[in-house]
Scaffold this motif. Structure first.
Motif, short mmCIF file in Angstrom:
data_model
loop_
_atom_site.label_atom_id
_atom_site.label_comp_id
_atom_site.label_asym_id
_atom_site.label_seq_id
_atom_site.Cartn_x
_atom_site.Cartn_y
_atom_site.Cartn_z
N VAL A 147 0.85 -1.19 0.00
CA VAL A 147 0.00 0.00 0.00
C VAL A 147 0.89 1.24 0.00
N ALA A 148 0.50 2.24 -0.79
CA ALA A 148 1.29 3.47 -0.92
C ALA A 148 0.36 4.62 -1.28
N PRO A 149 0.78 5.85 -0.96
CA PRO A 149 -0.03 7.02 -1.34
C PRO A 149 -0.09 7.18 -2.85
N THR A 150 -1.15 7.82 -3.34
CA THR A 150 -1.29 8.04 -4.78
C THR A 150 -0.61 9.33 -5.24
N ASP A 151 -0.29 10.23 -4.31
CA ASP A 151 0.29 11.51 -4.69
C ASP A 151 1.13 12.06 -3.54
N ARG A 152 1.82 13.15 -3.80
CA ARG A 152 2.69 13.76 -2.79
C ARG A 152 1.96 14.24 -1.56
N ARG A 153 0.74 14.72 -1.73
CA ARG A 153 -0.03 15.24 -0.60
C ARG A 153 -0.72 14.12 0.17
N ARG A 154 -0.62 12.90 -0.32
CA ARG A 154 -1.17 11.71 0.34
C ARG A 154 -2.68 11.80 0.53
N ILE A 155 -3.37 12.24 -0.49
CA ILE A 155 -4.83 12.33 -0.45
C ILE A 155 -5.45 10.94 -0.56
N GLY A 156 -4.88 10.08 -1.36
CA GLY A 156 -5.42 8.75 -1.57
C GLY A 156 -4.34 7.70 -1.43
N ALA A 157 -4.71 6.45 -1.75
CA ALA A 157 -3.76 5.34 -1.62
C ALA A 157 -4.14 4.22 -2.59
N THR A 158 -3.15 3.39 -2.91
CA THR A 158 -3.39 2.19 -3.70
C THR A 158 -2.89 0.98 -2.93
N GLN B 43 -1.78 -2.88 -3.95
CA GLN B 43 -1.52 -3.67 -5.15
C GLN B 43 -0.61 -4.86 -4.87
N THR B 44 -0.64 -5.79 -5.79
CA THR B 44 0.28 -6.92 -5.81
C THR B 44 1.06 -6.83 -7.11
N GLU B 45 1.87 -7.82 -7.39
CA GLU B 45 2.61 -7.81 -8.66
C GLU B 45 1.66 -7.97 -9.85
N HIS B 46 0.43 -8.38 -9.60
CA HIS B 46 -0.55 -8.58 -10.67
C HIS B 46 -1.35 -7.33 -10.99
N GLY B 47 -1.20 -6.27 -10.20
CA GLY B 47 -1.91 -5.03 -10.47
C GLY B 47 -2.57 -4.44 -9.23
N VAL B 48 -3.25 -3.32 -9.46
CA VAL B 48 -3.89 -2.58 -8.38
C VAL B 48 -5.23 -3.24 -8.04
N ALA B 49 -5.44 -3.53 -6.76
CA ALA B 49 -6.71 -4.10 -6.30
C ALA B 49 -7.64 -3.01 -5.79
N VAL B 50 -7.07 -2.02 -5.09
CA VAL B 50 -7.85 -0.90 -4.55
C VAL B 50 -7.13 0.38 -4.88
N ARG B 51 -7.89 1.36 -5.37
CA ARG B 51 -7.36 2.70 -5.61
C ARG B 51 -8.35 3.69 -5.02
N LEU B 52 -7.90 4.45 -4.04
CA LEU B 52 -8.72 5.50 -3.45
C LEU B 52 -8.10 6.83 -3.86
N ASP B 53 -8.81 7.57 -4.68
CA ASP B 53 -8.30 8.80 -5.24
C ASP B 53 -9.49 9.74 -5.46
N LEU B 54 -9.26 11.03 -5.38
CA LEU B 54 -10.36 11.98 -5.56
C LEU B 54 -10.97 11.91 -6.96
N LEU B 55 -10.15 11.65 -7.96
CA LEU B 55 -10.64 11.66 -9.33
C LEU B 55 -11.07 10.30 -9.86
N ARG B 56 -10.36 9.25 -9.48
CA ARG B 56 -10.71 7.93 -10.01
C ARG B 56 -10.40 6.86 -8.98
N SER B 57 -11.42 6.40 -8.34
CA SER B 57 -11.27 5.34 -7.34
C SER B 57 -11.75 4.02 -7.92
N HIS B 58 -11.22 2.95 -7.36
CA HIS B 58 -11.63 1.60 -7.76
C HIS B 58 -11.57 0.70 -6.54
N VAL B 59 -12.61 -0.06 -6.33
CA VAL B 59 -12.64 -1.06 -5.27
C VAL B 59 -13.13 -2.37 -5.89
#
Length: 157
Positions: free
Chosen positions: A45-56, A58-74
């Motif tokens: 798990v890591a932040p999506t941006d410098r301001r740490r607004i969201g997080a992803t 992921q595994t080596e197979h890709g992103v499982a969860v993305r929490l972001d103001l513009l495009r989230s995926h669960v």
């Protein structure tokens, strides 16, 4: 509505989601990254941006969860997910399903999570949201300490 709790235990944040299932979040000192362990596997798990607004998460197979103001995926079926972070908590909303995370007033306290509806990979989504909020809090605290530290030394001359 179901209420879950996340508590600090043995250097990790542990989510007890009932039915004997447990998941954990471990991070470094600066909260720049971490790892989430659930019964389904291990995610980075890591932040999506410098301001740490969201997080992803992921595994080596890709992103499982993305929490972001513009495009989230669960994971799971449903419409578009929305991530709405705040200073003392945040929400993930998809269709009529809602996951609301409330941070404690002090770091290290119990985190409360109100869950409405059915969520695929509930533990993973919950701990990713907790990471995003606590990472942002840690960033604010480090900036405050740096500013306070420079102000006490002042100019000499």
């Amino acid at each position: 509505m179901t209420t879950l709790t996340v508590r600090k235990q043995d250097g990790a944040f542990v989510l007890d989601s009932g039915a004997g299932r447990r998941a954990s979040l471990r991070t470094g000192w600066s909260w720049r990254c971490g790892e989430i362990r659930t019964g389904a596997g291990l995610w980075t798990v890591a932040p999506t941006d410098r301001r740490r607004i969201g997080a992803t998460a992921q595994t080596e197979h890709g992103v499982a969860v993305r929490l972001d103001l513009l495009r989230s995926h669960v994971p799971g079926p449903g419409g578009v997910a929305r991530w709405m972070p705040g200073r003392w908590g945040g929400e993930v909303v998809r269709d009529e399903h809602r996951l609301a995370v409330r941070l404690p007033g002090r770091p290290g306290g119990t985190i409360h999570v109100d869950v409405t509806g059915v969520w695929a990979e509930l533990e993973l989504v919950t701990l990713t949201a907790c990471f995003a909020l606590m990472s942002r809090r840690r960033r604010r605290m480090l900036i405050t300490m740096a500013v306070a530290g420079t102000g006490t030394h002042g100019a000499t001359g």
